[in-house]
Design a protein around this motif. Structure first.
Motif, PDB file in Angstrom:
ATOM      1  N   HIS A   1       0.779  -1.014  -0.151  1.00  0.00           N
ATOM      2  CA  HIS A   1       0.043   0.021   0.008  1.00  0.00           C
ATOM      3  C   HIS A   1       0.743   1.308   0.066  1.00  0.00           C
ATOM      4  O   HIS A   1       1.997   1.452   0.801  1.00  0.00           O
ATOM      5  N   VAL A   2       0.595   2.210  -0.832  1.00  0.00           N
ATOM      6  CA  VAL A   2       1.283   3.486  -0.875  1.00  0.00           C
ATOM      7  C   VAL A   2       0.645   4.522  -0.340  1.00  0.00           C
ATOM      8  O   VAL A   2      -0.584   4.777  -0.456  1.00  0.00           O
ATOM      9  N   SER A   3       1.579   5.506   0.235  1.00  0.00           N
ATOM     10  CA  SER A   3       0.741   6.631   1.061  1.00  0.00           C
ATOM     11  C   SER A   3       1.870   7.482   1.385  1.00  0.00           C
ATOM     12  O   SER A   3       2.704   7.211   1.598  1.00  0.00           O
ATOM     13  N   MET A   4       1.549   8.768   1.138  1.00  0.00           N
ATOM     14  CA  MET A   4       2.486   9.923   1.481  1.00  0.00           C
ATOM     15  C   MET A   4       2.530  10.058   3.072  1.00  0.00           C
ATOM     16  O   MET A   4       3.562  10.480   3.603  1.00  0.00           O
ATOM     17  N   GLY A   5       1.634   9.573   3.859  1.00  0.00           N
ATOM     18  CA  GLY A   5       1.862   9.214   5.346  1.00  0.00           C
ATOM     19  C   GLY A   5       2.895   8.253   5.876  1.00  0.00           C
ATOM     20  O   GLY A   5       3.338   8.464   6.962  1.00  0.00           O
ATOM     21  N   GLU A   6       3.222   7.352   4.815  1.00  0.00           N
ATOM     22  CA  GLU A   6       4.316   6.517   5.151  1.00  0.00           C
ATOM     23  C   GLU A   6       5.292   6.610   3.801  1.00  0.00           C
ATOM     24  O   GLU A   6       5.106   5.731   2.935  1.00  0.00           O
ATOM     25  N   PRO A   7       6.047   7.492   3.849  1.00  0.00           N
ATOM     26  CA  PRO A   7       6.925   7.764   2.526  1.00  0.00           C
ATOM     27  C   PRO A   7       7.609   6.560   2.011  1.00  0.00           C
ATOM     28  O   PRO A   7       7.939   6.299   0.831  1.00  0.00           O
ATOM     29  N   GLU A   8       8.098   5.717   3.041  1.00  0.00           N
ATOM     30  CA  GLU A   8       8.683   4.375   2.663  1.00  0.00           C
ATOM     31  C   GLU A   8       8.086   3.435   1.742  1.00  0.00           C
ATOM     32  O   GLU A   8       8.862   2.869   0.802  1.00  0.00           O
ATOM     33  N   THR A   9       6.674   3.615   1.694  1.00  0.00           N
ATOM     34  CA  THR A   9       5.796   2.935   1.065  1.00  0.00           C
ATOM     35  C   THR A   9       6.035   3.246  -0.482  1.00  0.00           C
ATOM     36  O   THR A   9       5.531   2.266  -1.386  1.00  0.00           O
ATOM     37  N   LEU A  10       6.601   4.373  -0.740  1.00  0.00           N
ATOM     38  CA  LEU A  10       6.576   4.933  -2.287  1.00  0.00           C
ATOM     39  C   LEU A  10       7.730   4.286  -2.833  1.00  0.00           C
ATOM     40  O   LEU A  10       7.970   4.418  -4.265  1.00  0.00           O
ATOM     41  N   MET A  11       8.655   3.784  -2.233  1.00  0.00           N
ATOM     42  CA  MET A  11       9.971   3.143  -2.689  1.00  0.00           C
ATOM     43  C   MET A  11       9.671   1.808  -3.261  1.00  0.00           C
ATOM     44  O   MET A  11       8.758   1.054  -2.924  1.00  0.00           O
ATOM     45  N   ALA A  12      10.579   1.331  -4.178  1.00  0.00           N
ATOM     46  CA  ALA A  12      10.470  -0.173  -4.861  1.00  0.00           C
ATOM     47  C   ALA A  12      10.826  -1.159  -3.608  1.00  0.00           C
ATOM     48  O   ALA A  12      11.692  -0.830  -2.949  1.00  0.00           O
ATOM     49  N   VAL A  13      10.150  -2.149  -3.837  1.00  0.00           N
ATOM     50  CA  VAL A  13      10.701  -3.272  -2.867  1.00  0.00           C
ATOM     51  C   VAL A  13      11.852  -3.905  -3.438  1.00  0.00           C
ATOM     52  O   VAL A  13      12.081  -4.389  -4.498  1.00  0.00           O
ATOM     53  N   GLN A  14      12.699  -3.717  -2.577  1.00  0.00           N
ATOM     54  CA  GLN A  14      14.348  -4.454  -2.878  1.00  0.00           C
ATOM     55  C   GLN A  14      14.247  -5.860  -2.859  1.00  0.00           C
ATOM     56  O   GLN A  14      13.836  -6.508  -1.867  1.00  0.00           O
ATOM     57  N   GLU A  15      14.898  -6.401  -3.923  1.00  0.00           N
ATOM     58  CA  GLU A  15      15.095  -7.820  -4.066  1.00  0.00           C
ATOM     59  C   GLU A  15      16.258  -8.359  -3.027  1.00  0.00           C
ATOM     60  O   GLU A  15      17.179  -7.640  -2.730  1.00  0.00           O
ATOM     61  N   GLU A  16      16.227  -9.438  -2.668  1.00  0.00           N
ATOM     62  CA  GLU A  16      17.066  -9.996  -1.857  1.00  0.00           C
ATOM     63  C   GLU A  16      18.231 -10.339  -2.751  1.00  0.00           C
ATOM     64  O   GLU A  16      18.308 -10.594  -3.862  1.00  0.00           O
ATOM     65  N   GLU A  17      19.463 -10.066  -1.895  1.00  0.00           N
ATOM     66  CA  GLU A  17      20.759 -10.168  -2.399  1.00  0.00           C
ATOM     67  C   GLU A  17      21.197 -11.443  -3.156  1.00  0.00           C
ATOM     68  O   GLU A  17      21.467 -11.493  -4.379  1.00  0.00           O
ATOM     69  N   GLU A  18      20.733 -12.597  -2.647  1.00  0.00           N
ATOM     70  CA  GLU A  18      20.981 -13.885  -3.301  1.00  0.00           C
ATOM     71  C   GLU A  18      20.243 -14.169  -4.589  1.00  0.00           C
ATOM     72  O   GLU A  18      20.521 -14.930  -5.224  1.00  0.00           O
ATOM     73  N   ASP A  19      19.053 -13.401  -4.517  1.00  0.00           N
ATOM     74  CA  ASP A  19      18.062 -13.727  -5.895  1.00  0.00           C
ATOM     75  C   ASP A  19      18.542 -12.727  -6.952  1.00  0.00           C
ATOM     76  O   ASP A  19      18.104 -13.084  -7.939  1.00  0.00           O
ATOM     77  N   ARG A  20      19.355 -11.764  -6.789  1.00  0.00           N
ATOM     78  CA  ARG A  20      19.746 -10.725  -7.917  1.00  0.00           C
ATOM     79  C   ARG A  20      20.669 -11.547  -8.763  1.00  0.00           C
ATOM     80  O   ARG A  20      21.037 -10.863  -9.863  1.00  0.00           O
ATOM     81  N   PHE A  21      21.468 -12.223  -8.218  1.00  0.00           N
ATOM     82  CA  PHE A  21      22.484 -12.918  -9.289  1.00  0.00           C
ATOM     83  C   PHE A  21      22.638 -14.202  -9.447  1.00  0.00           C
ATOM     84  O   PHE A  21      23.429 -15.006  -9.211  1.00  0.00           O
ATOM     85  N   THR A  22      21.306 -14.831  -9.764  1.00  0.00           N
ATOM     86  CA  THR A  22      21.282 -16.195 -10.006  1.00  0.00           C
ATOM     87  C   THR A  22      21.835 -16.355 -11.340  1.00  0.00           C
ATOM     88  O   THR A  22      21.518 -15.717 -12.414  1.00  0.00           O
ATOM     89  N   PRO A  23      22.662 -17.504 -11.465  1.00  0.00           N
ATOM     90  CA  PRO A  23      23.330 -17.787 -12.838  1.00  0.00           C
ATOM     91  C   PRO A  23      22.045 -17.961 -13.829  1.00  0.00           C
ATOM     92  O   PRO A  23      21.189 -18.942 -13.597  1.00  0.00           O
TER      93      PRO A  23
END
Length: 582
Positions: free
Chosen positions: A106-128
């Protein structure tokens, strides 16, 4: 990147890891790699290729590259490309034929962190992607999957790309989120009218999407947004004082059917992605007649009405049909069939300026623009038109000269049942749609609307006449015995004309039509800052005693205005024939 023809800049632009990789692929030894590294880190000579002459594996390619870098045309072209590429890559313009997926949180200006993209886990970003194999033959065997030729062809023709958007709630980075917070706080500190402008769509657009929409258009630069809005606050206040011209016909001062006849615009239905779709038949656009019945300030009232009251109806309908629709964007279709180079006049440019002036209060309101049935000559004029549009708007435009391809693209974005028949769809044509638009836009019930029923026929003609000249329209319209005929004329010309109406070659009436030069400002003449208003006159109203044709003659009168730009000489004639009810 922009490069100078000296060894130092070339050395910086040629990446070390790229040269080393090239040497490895060519079978270079470790000593060669060390030599490359030594040269790239030490040489400042403009004769870089000569320093690498012993390394014949890549010497020829690097020499060619350095020759290109010395060509001034290359730097000019790269510089032009860089000016566009930075913005395009950061906030790509993406045309969708489906409703985008909502953010996972849920996105809301009352919770600015919700405007940011959900970061992927580090181990999932470099799957061969491909497992390591021993030999090239094993690698080929592991990655090749045989399939039918027809299936392969179909796959190549329709490629699915998961394109990542930027600048929307739930897709921001840390800097963009901080800019949203900064803009939000400054917005509430300033109060109205800034709050009213940003939250103009508050009844159907979430707060976070409104904030991001204004910032995305400026590249997330809040100071630039406030600076742009501050220059036009007086226009907003004036439109607000008139309720954004909710009573459109009264605000325009002319019948709506006459206005839409000159400017055939209609908004109807929704695209596959939920966006409302507006259509314009440019070949029917009569800017000479339009500016004869309305000044550019009056024409702007239509766009104010459409962006405030029209958008409210359109987006509420979109959300009722598509519950996941959250982006307040429209798709605009422009048909240039029948559009001639003579129609692309200074009045047409003024028409674009009026639209663009209102659009500054509603940034990022356009999802895409399709221009179909484009004539061959239009490419020469396109460079001029683009200058009156925002750069991001230009990147949202798709141009199609082939009629079949343009129609196919339109149906890819909009279902045929939602496309007017004028544009190859199954919905009613533009003229029929304009009748319903007029009924929605005008106050009052349908019984008192100025739009005619089936028993009424209207003939409309724009005529140009010079002072001292005479023009006759012999077959303006036809009538039958018992019909009621009325003829009315409109003009904003500072020189007038005498209008004569004849029925069955018999003169019925003769009236003079002209704007009074000193009518509005006493002893001050009209000027570009003080333009003449629309002047109209009822020329004739009578019952027809026999079947026949109606002819109208105009004779230009003397021009007393000093400003030649205001001596337009255009007159709009409207003949209304009301037949007996059967």
């Amino acid at each position: 990147r922009k490069m100078k023809a000296d060894g130092d800049v070339v050395r910086q632009s040629v990446k070390k890891r790229g040269c080393l990789s090239l040497c490895r692929k060519a079978g270079g030894s470790e000593s060669n790699e060390r030599e490359i590294e030594r040269i790239l880190s030490s040489t400042n000579s403009p004769e870089l290729p000569n320093s690498l002459s012993s390394l014949t594996v890549y010497h020829d390619a690097l020499s060619s590259a350095c020759l290109i870098f010395k060509d001034p045309k290359f730097f000019s072209a790269v510089g032009d490309f860089d000016e566009l590429s930075d913005d395009v890559d950061k906030y790509p313009v993406i045309t969708r034929s489906y409703i985008p997926q909502l953010p996972s949180q849920h996105v809301s200006m009352g919770e600015p962190e919700t405007l940011m993209a959900v970061q992927e886990e580090e181990e999932d970003r470099f799957t061969p992607i491909v497992k390591k194999v021993v030999s090239h033959r094993q690698q080929r065997t592991s990655i090749i999957h045989r399939r039918r030729s027809s299936a392969l062809k179909q796959r190549l023709q329709k490629i699915d790309l998961d394109v990542v958007e930027h600048g929307f709630p739930g897709q921001l980075n840390r800097d963009e989120m901080n800019e949203c917070v900064k803009f939000y706080r400054e917005l509430h500190n300033r109060g109205d009218p800034y709050l009213e402008i940003v939250y103009a769509n508050k009844d159907f657009e979430d707060e976070a999407y409104s904030i991001c929409r204004f910032l995305r258009g400026s590249g997330f630069k809040s100071d630039a947004v406030f600076e742009s809005l501050g220059k036009s606050l007086d226009k907003w206040e004036e439109a607000k004082n008139h309720d954004f011209y909710n009573d459109l016909e009264k605000s325009l001062g002319v019948p709506l059917d006459l206005f839409f006849h000159m400017s055939p615009i209609a908004t109807y239905g929704n695209a596959r992605n939920g966006c409302p779709v507006s259509y314009l038949k440019a070949g029917w656009l009569d800017t000479d007649g339009l500016f004869s019945i309305c000044s550019k300030d009056v024409i702007a009232r239509y766009f104010w009405n459409d962006m405030i009251h029209g958008s409210e109806r359109q987006f509420k309908e979109a959300k009722s049909r598509f519950p996941n629709f959250v982006r307040c964007e429209k798709i605009r279709i422009l048909d240039l069939e029948g559009f001639t180079s003579s129609q692309l006049s200074s009045d047409s440019i003024e028409f674009l300026k009026v639209m663009n002036g209102i659009a500054t209060f509603f940034p990022e309101n356009t999802h895409c623009i399709l221009i179909v049935n484009v004539p061959s000559w239009f490419s020469f004029s396109w460079t001029i038109i683009k200058k009156f549009l925002a750069p991001r708007t230009v990147r949202k435009i798709e141009v199609y000269s082939n009629k079949a391809i343009g129609a196919a693209r339109l149906k890819e974005i909009v279902e045929p049942s939602q496309i007017p028949s004028d544009f190859g769809g199954l919905a009613p044509d533009i003229l029929t749609l304009n009748k319903s638009i007029a009924k929605q836009a005008s106050k009052g019930d349908e019984e008192t609307t100025t739009y005619p029923e089936k028993q009424i026929h209207r003939g409309i003609e724009t005529v140009f006449v010079k002072p001292g000249k005479t023009i006759t329209i012999s077959d303006f319209t036809t009538v039958k015995k018992g019909d009621k005929l009325s003829v009315k004329a409109y003009t904003r010309s500072t020189h007038g004309a005498s209008v004569s109406v004849s029925l069955c070659q018999k003169l019925q009436n003769k009236e003079s039509l002209a704007c009074e030069i000193f009518e509005r400002s006493g002893t001050k003449e009209f000027s570009e800052s003080n333009p003449p208003p629309t002047f109209s006159a009822d020329i004739l109203s009578c019952a027809c005693s026999a079947d026949g044709t109606v002819s109208i003659t105009l004779e230009g009168l003397e021009d007393f205005s000093k400003s030649r730009k205001l001596s337009r000489g255009y007159f709009v004639l409207v003949a209304t024939v009301e037949s007996q009810k059967e």
